[in-house]
Design an enzyme around this catalytic site. Structure first.
Site, short mmCIF file in Angstrom:
data_model
loop_
_atom_site.label_atom_id
_atom_site.label_comp_id
_atom_site.label_asym_id
_atom_site.label_seq_id
_atom_site.Cartn_x
_atom_site.Cartn_y
_atom_site.Cartn_z
N SER A 124 0.83 -1.20 0.00
CA SER A 124 0.00 0.00 0.00
C SER A 124 0.87 1.25 0.00
CB SER A 124 -0.85 -0.03 1.26
OG SER A 124 -1.42 1.22 1.51
N TYR A 149 -2.23 -1.38 10.69
CA TYR A 149 -2.42 -1.99 9.38
C TYR A 149 -1.25 -1.64 8.44
CZ TYR A 149 -3.80 -1.82 4.50
OH TYR A 149 -3.78 -1.93 3.14
N LYS A 153 1.96 -3.88 6.61
CA LYS A 153 2.35 -3.87 5.19
C LYS A 153 3.86 -3.60 5.07
CE LYS A 153 -1.48 -4.87 3.30
NZ LYS A 153 -1.62 -6.18 2.67
N ARG A 295 -10.37 13.59 9.82
CA ARG A 295 -10.28 12.25 10.43
C ARG A 295 -8.85 12.04 10.91
NH1 ARG A 295 -11.88 7.16 6.64
NH2 ARG A 295 -9.93 7.72 5.62
N1 UFG Z 1 -13.29 10.26 3.34
C1 UFG Z 1 -14.34 11.08 3.68
N2 UFG Z 1 -15.48 10.49 4.15
C2 UFG Z 1 -15.61 9.13 4.28
C3 UFG Z 1 -14.53 8.32 3.91
C4 UFG Z 1 -13.36 8.93 3.45
O1 UFG Z 1 -14.27 12.30 3.60
O2 UFG Z 1 -16.67 8.68 4.72
C5 UFG Z 1 -12.05 10.89 2.83
C6 UFG Z 1 -10.86 10.59 3.72
O3 UFG Z 1 -10.79 11.50 4.78
C7 UFG Z 1 -9.71 10.69 2.71
C8 UFG Z 1 -10.34 10.22 1.39
O4 UFG Z 1 -11.74 10.33 1.58
O5 UFG Z 1 -9.34 12.03 2.57
C9 UFG Z 1 -10.00 8.79 1.06
O6 UFG Z 1 -10.29 8.00 2.19
P1 UFG Z 1 -10.33 6.40 2.13
O7 UFG Z 1 -10.69 5.92 3.50
O8 UFG Z 1 -11.18 5.94 1.01
O9 UFG Z 1 -8.85 6.02 1.75
P2 UFG Z 1 -7.48 6.33 2.52
O10 UFG Z 1 -6.67 7.14 1.57
O11 UFG Z 1 -7.69 6.89 3.85
O12 UFG Z 1 -6.97 4.86 2.75
C10 UFG Z 1 -6.48 4.13 1.71
C11 UFG Z 1 -6.71 2.64 1.94
C12 UFG Z 1 -5.89 2.12 3.09
C13 UFG Z 1 -4.46 2.57 2.98
C14 UFG Z 1 -4.40 4.06 2.77
C15 UFG Z 1 -3.00 4.55 2.56
O13 UFG Z 1 -8.07 2.37 2.19
O14 UFG Z 1 -5.95 0.73 3.06
O15 UFG Z 1 -5.14 4.42 1.63
O16 UFG Z 1 -2.95 5.92 2.59
F1 UFG Z 1 -3.76 2.26 4.08
#
Ligand code: UFG
Length: 340
Positions: A124, A149, A153, A295
């Protein structure tokens, strides 16, 4: 050639199994069904007209794993099986270390004993943390990930690098950016189990009325519209990269260790608001949302430089954000008819 795909009924795993079968590989799936359902196997068979071998068990059950290696001439492995909820990993860290690392080590023990090479690891972009420079290429320094998590990785990568060096094995570490979308057949996609953590599944459920409102985590980031930026890569494009990475390892004549590392993304960043707007426009639906506080643990921006994968794997992301989001909506419709 028979390829072991662990977690092969999961989100990225199932799409990759389809691509492997379409490329003439035999596939042996091990999946404990902890984060997916059995109908995915049937759908893989419907899409490909082929029947992968399937074993439902937890990879920590070493004796069962040995039996699979005894029963099949395994030529390589793509290892997707892992717990992957970032928030949960902070609450039950020991379970995350145990599940993600013991299962990896159990497979590597079999590889070592039987002198098998060709191992592809589902990693990741979280291993880069908040990188100082965009886009992120493979030489970007690693940082300690925020979540357990992410640490599993990074540790998994390290274990594999040591494994490759010691046993002259061939490994490929694939660092995904943000996988989204569903299969064009409408029969495979991310199964929503509980309340989604990731953006696109949450958007999908909000659009269909399962969730009242999307919470946008922060609009005060130093980005163009204030929301965080990620690189959303279509899951089928991602699945194809696995086949390309596997073929490269198989074709490599070297008797020395091969350690490939690739960033898999589109090369383009999209903000949370851009994703929401694109989903609404493409699918002609509304996604009600509210702006909330940031978050914890979120980074501001991450997008890939995928040039290395382009050069060495002859791979690139081909599907637009809009097209990927269209398949998400088709998948939601499929789930709805299935559940009704
Ligand atoms: N987000 C929202 N609302 C939500 C969900 C997400 O605003 O309900 C935002 C988050 O704050 C972030 C973006 O959307 O800015 C993407 O969030 P995700 O949870 O979809 O993805 P992440 O980038 O946080 O996480 C992903 C993978 C993980 C990995 C990570 C590495 O899901 O497995 O990238 O950065 F670890």
């Amino acid at each position: 050639m028979a390829i072991l795909v662990t977690g092969g009924l999961g989100y990225i795993g199932s799409h990759t199994v389809v691509e492997l079968l379409n490329n003439g590989f035999e596939v042996v799936i091990i999946d404990d069904l902890s984060n997916t359902e059995r109908f995915i196997l049937k759908n893989i068979e419907e899409i490909t007209g082929k029947k992968p071998v399937f074993y439902p068990f937890d990879l920590r059950r070493k004796e069962l794993l040995t039996q699979v290696f005894d029963a099949h001439q395994i030529d390589g492995c793509i290892n997707f099986a892992a717990s992957k909820a970032v928030g949960e990993s902070q609450i039950i860290p020991v379970d995350y270390y145990e599940n993600n690392l013991f299962s990896l080590i159990n497979i590597l023990q079999e590889f070592k004993t039987r002198k098998i090479s060709n191992f592809i690891f589902s990693s990741s972009c979280t291993v880069y943390g908040q990188a100082d420079v965009m886009p992120i290429d493979e030489n970007t320094p690693l940082k300690t990930p925020e979540s357990v998590y992410g640490k599993t990785k990074q540790m998994g990568e390290q274990i594999l690098i040591d494994f490759a060096k010691a046993y002259h094995s061939k490994i490929s570490l694939l660092r995904y950016f943000n996988p989204i979308g569903a299969h064009p057949s409408g029969k495979l996609g991310e199964l929503p189990i509980g309340i989604p953590n990731n953006l696109v599944p949450y958007v999908m459920q909000t659009a269909s009325g399962i969730r009242e409102k999307l919470n946008i985590w922060g609009d005060d980031y130093p980005t163009e519209d204030g929301t965080a930026v990620r690189d959303y890569i279509y899951v089928v494009d991602l699945a194809k990269a696995h086949v390309a990475a596997l073929k490269k390892l198989i074709d490599d004549p070297s008797s020395d260790a091969v350690i490939d590392i690739y960033n898999l993304g589109t090369g383009k960043g999209s903000s949370v608001l851009e994703v929401v707007k694109a989903f609404e426009k493409t699918n002609n639906v509304e996604v009600p949302y509210q702006i909330c506080a940031r978050r914890e643990g979120d980074i501001t921006i991450a997008y890939a430089n995928p040039d290395k994968a382009g050069k060495e794997l002859h791979w690139k992301s081909e599907t637009s954000l809009e097209e990927a989001l269209r398949t998400v909506w088709e998948w939601q419709k499929y789930l709805k008819t299935r559940n009704s």
